[in-house]
Write an enzyme that holds these catalytic residues in place. Structure first.
Site, mmCIF file in Angstrom:
data_model
loop_
_atom_site.group_PDB
_atom_site.id
_atom_site.type_symbol
_atom_site.label_atom_id
_atom_site.label_comp_id
_atom_site.label_asym_id
_atom_site.label_seq_id
_atom_site.Cartn_x
_atom_site.Cartn_y
_atom_site.Cartn_z
ATOM 1 N N GLY A 12 -13.437 29.931 -0.468
ATOM 2 C CA GLY A 12 -14.644 30.598 -0.948
ATOM 3 C C GLY A 12 -15.936 30.124 -0.326
ATOM 4 N N THR A 13 -15.896 29.597 0.918
ATOM 5 C CA THR A 13 -17.182 29.192 1.514
ATOM 6 C C THR A 13 -18.050 30.424 1.818
ATOM 7 O OG1 THR A 13 -16.345 29.165 3.795
ATOM 8 C CG2 THR A 13 -16.186 27.113 2.549
ATOM 9 N N ASN A 14 -17.416 31.544 2.136
ATOM 10 C CA ASN A 14 -18.223 32.761 2.361
ATOM 11 C C ASN A 14 -18.808 33.285 1.056
ATOM 12 O OD1 ASN A 14 -18.304 33.750 5.262
ATOM 13 N ND2 ASN A 14 -16.148 33.163 5.032
ATOM 14 N N LEU A 94 -5.259 45.910 1.930
ATOM 15 C CA LEU A 94 -5.620 46.925 0.929
ATOM 16 C C LEU A 94 -4.936 48.257 1.252
ATOM 17 C CD1 LEU A 94 -9.401 46.106 0.551
ATOM 18 C CD2 LEU A 94 -7.594 45.708 -1.127
ATOM 19 N N HIS A 110 -14.411 38.762 9.458
ATOM 20 C CA HIS A 110 -13.245 38.311 10.229
ATOM 21 C C HIS A 110 -13.696 37.237 11.223
ATOM 22 C CE1 HIS A 110 -9.264 38.500 11.968
ATOM 23 N NE2 HIS A 110 -9.846 38.439 13.144
ATOM 24 N N ASP A 151 -8.552 45.392 10.308
ATOM 25 C CA ASP A 151 -9.648 44.940 11.180
ATOM 26 C C ASP A 151 -10.127 46.036 12.144
ATOM 27 O OD1 ASP A 151 -9.497 42.368 10.020
ATOM 28 O OD2 ASP A 151 -7.954 41.757 11.436
ATOM 29 N N GLU A 179 -21.883 28.508 12.005
ATOM 30 C CA GLU A 179 -22.855 29.137 12.925
ATOM 31 C C GLU A 179 -22.849 30.660 12.852
ATOM 32 O OE1 GLU A 179 -22.475 27.676 16.934
ATOM 33 O OE2 GLU A 179 -22.481 25.586 16.282
ATOM 34 N N GLU A 181 -20.242 33.003 10.403
ATOM 35 C CA GLU A 181 -19.809 33.717 9.190
ATOM 36 C C GLU A 181 -20.812 33.623 8.052
ATOM 37 O OE1 GLU A 181 -15.689 33.345 7.912
ATOM 38 O OE2 GLU A 181 -15.206 32.355 9.792
HETATM 39 C C1 GAR Z 1 -12.827 32.805 6.701
HETATM 40 O O1 GAR Z 1 -12.835 32.165 7.960
HETATM 41 C C2 GAR Z 1 -12.685 34.306 6.880
HETATM 42 O O2 GAR Z 1 -13.390 34.780 7.991
HETATM 43 C C3 GAR Z 1 -11.194 34.427 7.083
HETATM 44 O O3 GAR Z 1 -10.641 33.542 6.129
HETATM 45 C C4 GAR Z 1 -11.549 32.451 5.927
HETATM 46 C C5 GAR Z 1 -11.814 32.315 4.442
HETATM 47 O O4 GAR Z 1 -12.608 31.187 4.169
HETATM 48 N N1 GAR Z 1 -10.761 35.775 6.882
HETATM 49 C C6 GAR Z 1 -9.783 36.327 7.604
HETATM 50 O O5 GAR Z 1 -9.134 35.728 8.436
HETATM 51 C C7 GAR Z 1 -9.528 37.802 7.298
HETATM 52 N N2 GAR Z 1 -8.695 38.389 8.299
HETATM 53 P P1 GAR Z 1 -13.433 31.061 2.797
HETATM 54 O O6 GAR Z 1 -12.454 31.321 1.639
HETATM 55 O O7 GAR Z 1 -13.894 29.636 2.813
HETATM 56 O O8 GAR Z 1 -14.560 32.032 2.829
#
Ligand code: GAR
Length: 213
Positions: A12-14, A94, A110, A151, A179, A181
């Protein structure tokens, strides 16, 4: 306020970047109304709780993609009523029905420069392993609208990030998160919420006047 549902599966950093951005500069008139996790042990749920955001778990165990899509639709329609769905590290595919219902209203992040290192089975660290195996000098992140092709939907924003000699998948993943996401995803959500994005012939157009408002 425009209601946003954030779908997660992991750390969940995003999601955190969205929460932080909404507290600092706002999300352009949007608010995170709920977080839905495909895994009950996802740390992202703790982040949601700490921010006072309602969290739901919808596990896909024993469900087909179509069944999962229907359950997700039900949950969102009954409990959340979102205008925007954000996939922030959501690792379930989905259904076509779900993508159609929320056409041009689902945003995904992505961790590569699409169309490189993407598609079925390309997620998380696997993306960075593939980029390093190919020896690319730059990688990065892409935010795009979601359609039924994994994607494959219209690209909203991209940012390149350098690959360094000796990078491991974990080191590259962290650099791309820091840098690219965590900057791109809140920016794309803000643009959507301000009504600055439109899609024509499979391409996204950004209305600069609305973007600056
Ligand atoms: C992130 O790097 C996101 O871009 C990737 O999973 C990670 C989740 O990190 N998503 C994919 O690869 C989708 N195809 P997070 O839970 O810390 O946000």
């Amino acid at each position: 306020m425009l209601r946003i549902a954030v779908l997660v599966s992991g750390g969940g950093t995003n999601l955190q970047a969205l929460i932080d951005s909404s507290e600092k500069e706002g999300l352009g008139g949007g608010e995170i109304a709920a977080v839905v996790s495909s895994r009950k042990d996802a740390y992202a749920l703790k982040r949601a709780e700490a921010a006072g955001i309602k969290g739901y778990v919808l596990s896909g165990k024993g469900l087909t993609t179509d069944e999962y899509g229907s359950r997700l639709c039900e949950l969102l329609e009954n409990e959340v009523k979102p205008e925007l769905v954000v996939l922030a590290g959501f690792l379930k595919v989905l259904s076509a029905g779900f993508c159609k219902k929320y056409e041009n209203r689902i945003i995904n992040i992505h961790p590569s420069l699409i169309p490189s290192f993407c598609g079925d089975g390309m997620y998380g660290l696997k993306v960075h392993e593939a980029a390093l195996a190919k020896g690319v000098r730059v990688s990065g992140a892409t935010v795009h609208f979601v359609d039924a092709v994994t994607d494959g939907g219209p690209i909203i924003l991209q940012k390149a990030v350098e690959v360094h000699e000796g990078d491991t998948p974990e080191v590259l993943q962290k650099r791309i998160m820091d840098e690219a996401e965590h900057i791109l995803l809140p920016r794309a959500v803000r643009l959507f919420c301000k009504g600055a994005l439109s899609v024509k012939d499979g391409r996204v157009f950004i209305d600069e006047n609305k973007a600056e408002e």
